[in-house]
Write an enzyme that holds these catalytic residues in place. Structure first.
Site, PDB file in Angstrom:
ATOM      1  N   MET A  30       0.201   4.181   1.009  1.00  0.00           N
ATOM      2  CA  MET A  30      -0.275   2.891   1.505  1.00  0.00           C
ATOM      3  C   MET A  30       0.924   1.987   1.795  1.00  0.00           C
ATOM      4  SD  MET A  30      -3.914   2.206  -0.260  1.00  0.00           S
ATOM      5  CE  MET A  30      -3.358   1.465  -1.753  1.00  0.00           C
ATOM      6  N   ASN A  32       4.741   0.100   1.347  1.00  0.00           N
ATOM      7  CA  ASN A  32       5.499  -0.576   0.298  1.00  0.00           C
ATOM      8  C   ASN A  32       6.258   0.485  -0.517  1.00  0.00           C
ATOM      9  OD1 ASN A  32       5.066  -2.510  -2.653  1.00  0.00           O
ATOM     10  ND2 ASN A  32       6.311  -3.024  -0.921  1.00  0.00           N
ATOM     11  N   HIS A  37       7.710   7.147  -4.002  1.00  0.00           N
ATOM     12  CA  HIS A  37       7.228   7.715  -2.733  1.00  0.00           C
ATOM     13  C   HIS A  37       8.310   8.607  -2.111  1.00  0.00           C
ATOM     14  CE1 HIS A  37       4.830   3.838  -2.755  1.00  0.00           C
ATOM     15  NE2 HIS A  37       3.883   4.735  -2.588  1.00  0.00           N
ATOM     16  N   GLN A  61     -10.879   1.712  -0.683  1.00  0.00           N
ATOM     17  CA  GLN A  61     -10.589   1.961  -2.094  1.00  0.00           C
ATOM     18  C   GLN A  61     -10.315   0.689  -2.888  1.00  0.00           C
ATOM     19  OE1 GLN A  61      -7.070   4.455  -0.871  1.00  0.00           O
ATOM     20  NE2 GLN A  61      -6.222   3.710  -2.784  1.00  0.00           N
ATOM     21  N   GLY A 149       1.497  12.140  -6.066  1.00  0.00           N
ATOM     22  CA  GLY A 149       2.268  11.874  -7.280  1.00  0.00           C
ATOM     23  C   GLY A 149       1.433  12.076  -8.539  1.00  0.00           C
ATOM     24  N   LYS A 151       1.674  10.401 -11.201  1.00  0.00           N
ATOM     25  CA  LYS A 151       1.349   9.150 -11.902  1.00  0.00           C
ATOM     26  C   LYS A 151      -0.148   8.850 -11.760  1.00  0.00           C
ATOM     27  CE  LYS A 151       2.115   5.043 -10.293  1.00  0.00           C
ATOM     28  NZ  LYS A 151       0.864   4.260 -10.326  1.00  0.00           N
ATOM     29  N   ASP A 152      -0.659   9.058 -10.539  1.00  0.00           N
ATOM     30  CA  ASP A 152      -2.086   8.830 -10.300  1.00  0.00           C
ATOM     31  C   ASP A 152      -2.818  10.139 -10.625  1.00  0.00           C
ATOM     32  OD1 ASP A 152      -1.941   6.095  -9.220  1.00  0.00           O
ATOM     33  OD2 ASP A 152      -0.679   7.067  -7.732  1.00  0.00           O
ATOM     34  N   ILE A 178       8.240   9.462 -11.336  1.00  0.00           N
ATOM     35  CA  ILE A 178       9.599   8.912 -11.333  1.00  0.00           C
ATOM     36  C   ILE A 178       9.567   7.616 -12.133  1.00  0.00           C
ATOM     37  CG2 ILE A 178      11.514   8.090  -9.875  1.00  0.00           C
ATOM     38  CD1 ILE A 178      10.878  11.022  -9.419  1.00  0.00           C
ATOM     39  N   ARG A 189       2.852  -1.928  -7.961  1.00  0.00           N
ATOM     40  CA  ARG A 189       2.394  -3.072  -8.778  1.00  0.00           C
ATOM     41  C   ARG A 189       3.493  -3.641  -9.669  1.00  0.00           C
ATOM     42  NH1 ARG A 189      -3.189  -1.040 -10.635  1.00  0.00           N
ATOM     43  NH2 ARG A 189      -4.317  -1.118  -8.680  1.00  0.00           N
TER      44      ARG A 189
END
Ligand code: PAF
Length: 280
Positions: A30, A32, A37, A61, A149, A151-152, A178, A189
Site C-alpha cells: 500500500m 509508504n 517492504h 480493508q 511479510g 509480520k502480518d 525486519i 504505523r
C-alpha cells in the site's frame, strides 16, 4: 522501471515482459515503503528474474473509523526507492476503478472464521477486504510468485489459504520480519509514534521473546499468557490479544505442543495498534 497507472498500461507491459524468460514475482503493497517492504523486493529478486510491485491503498480493508484518508501516500519517495531496488514494473493504479471496475459492485471474498479472530476481531471485515484485493491483483497480474511479510502473520496465512483454492499456480513466499535496532518490527504505523513511544513499543518484541523462552522452559501456557499480559500492561502497552497458535493459526490449548507454533501479539499505544509475532 516501467510505471503503469491503468489496467491497459499494465496489460501491455506484462505482455512485453512475458516475452522475457524467467518468473515474475509480485510484491503487493500500500506504499509508504520502508526497509521491510524493500526486503520483500530483495527476496523477490532472489526468487524471480522479473519483479512487479503494486502500490494501492485498498479502501476495502479499512473500517469506518480507520485511517483510509489519512493513510500516508508517498508516491515520489516510493518510486525512488523502487528504482534503487531495480524493481522492473510498478502498478500504481490512478483510481480504484483500475483495480475493480466498479468499487461499489465488488464481490468481496469471505475470510471465514479465521478472518474474524485475532486482528479480525478488532477490525471486522478487514481480512475480507485484503483477500478481495489480493485476489484481484492476482487475477490482473497473474504472477508466478507473490511475496508477503511474516509480520502480518494472519494476513499471510489467509492469503495462502485463498491462493491454494483460487490461484494454485502462484507460489507464495513468506519474507522474514525486519526489525529496527530496538527490536520493533518495521511498519508504516511506526511513523505515528513519538520517540518515547517507539522505545516503549520495543516491549512487545521483548514480551514475545520472554514467552518463547518460558515455553522452552516448560512453563504452563496459561501462566505464560498471564505474565505476558501483565508485562505489557506494566509497560503501558494495552494488549488487544496475546496468543499462542500453531503455525496455521489453529488454537493450541495444551502445554508442550511439539509442532511449529507462533506467539502473536497486538498492542495499542496512544491509539496506534502494532502487531508482532515470533515463530518457533
Ligand atoms: O500488507 C499490505 O500492505 C496489504 O494488506 C496488502 C497485502 C498490500 C493488500 O492491500
Amino acid at each position: 522501471m516501467v510505471i503503469t497507472r491503468t489496467r491497459e498500461e499494465l496489460y501491455k507491459t506484462l505482455e512485453e515482459f512475458s516475452k522475457r524468460p524467467g518468473k515474475l514475482a509480485l510484491i503487493p503493497t500500500m506504499g509508504n515503503l520502508h526497509d521491510g517492504h524493500l526486503s520483500l523486493i530483495k527476496l523477490a529478486k532472489l526468487k524471480a528474474t522479473k519483479t512487479i510491485t503494486s502500490i494501492f491503498v485498498n479502501p476495502l480493508q479499512f473500517g469506518i473509523n480507520e485511517d483510509f484518508k489519512k493513510y500516508p501516500r508517498t508516491e515520489k519517495l516510493d518510486i525512488e526507492k523502487l528504482k534503487k531496488e531495480h524493481c522492473d514494473i510498478l502498478f500504481i493504479p490512478s483510481s480504484g476503478e483500475e483495480v475493480f471496475s466498479k468499487i461499489e459492485k465488488v464481490k468481496t471474498l469471505d475470510s471465514g472464521n479465521l478472518g474474524s479472530e485475532l486482528c479480525g476481531k478488532i477490525r471486522p471485515g478487514h481480512f475480507d477486504g485484503v483477500l478481495t484485493v489480493v485476489n484481484r491483483l492476482f487475477e490482473l497480474i497473474n504472477p508466478d510468485i507473490a511475496v508477503f511479510g511474516a509480520k502480518d502473520y494472519q494476513q499471510q496465512i489467509l492469503i495462502k489459504q485463498m491462493a491454494k483454492l483460487l490461484h494454485p499456480k502462484i507460489s507464495l513466499v513468506k519474507a522474514p520480519i525486519i526489525r529496527s535496532k530496538n527490536g520493533v518490527a518495521l511498519s508504516s504505523r511506526n511513523n505515528y509514534l513519538s520517540k518515547k513511544e517507539f522505545e516503549i513499543a520495543a516491549n512487545l518484541f521483548k514480551c514475545l521473546q520472554n514467552s518463547v523462552n518460558s515455553y522452552h522452559k516448560r512453563k504452563e501456557l496459561n501462566e505464560i499468557l498471564d505474565n505476558a499480559n501483565s508485562f505489557l500492561i506494566s509497560k503501558n502497552l494495552v494488549p488487544d490479544y496475546f496468543e499462542l497458535r500453531d503455525s496455521e493459526l489453529n488454537i493450541i490449548s495444551k502445554n508442550n505442543f511439539k509442532g511449529n507454533k507462533v506467539f502473536l501479539g497486538s498492542i495499542t499505544i496512544n491509539n496506534i495498534r502494532l502487531i508482532d509475532n515470533i515463530e518457533f
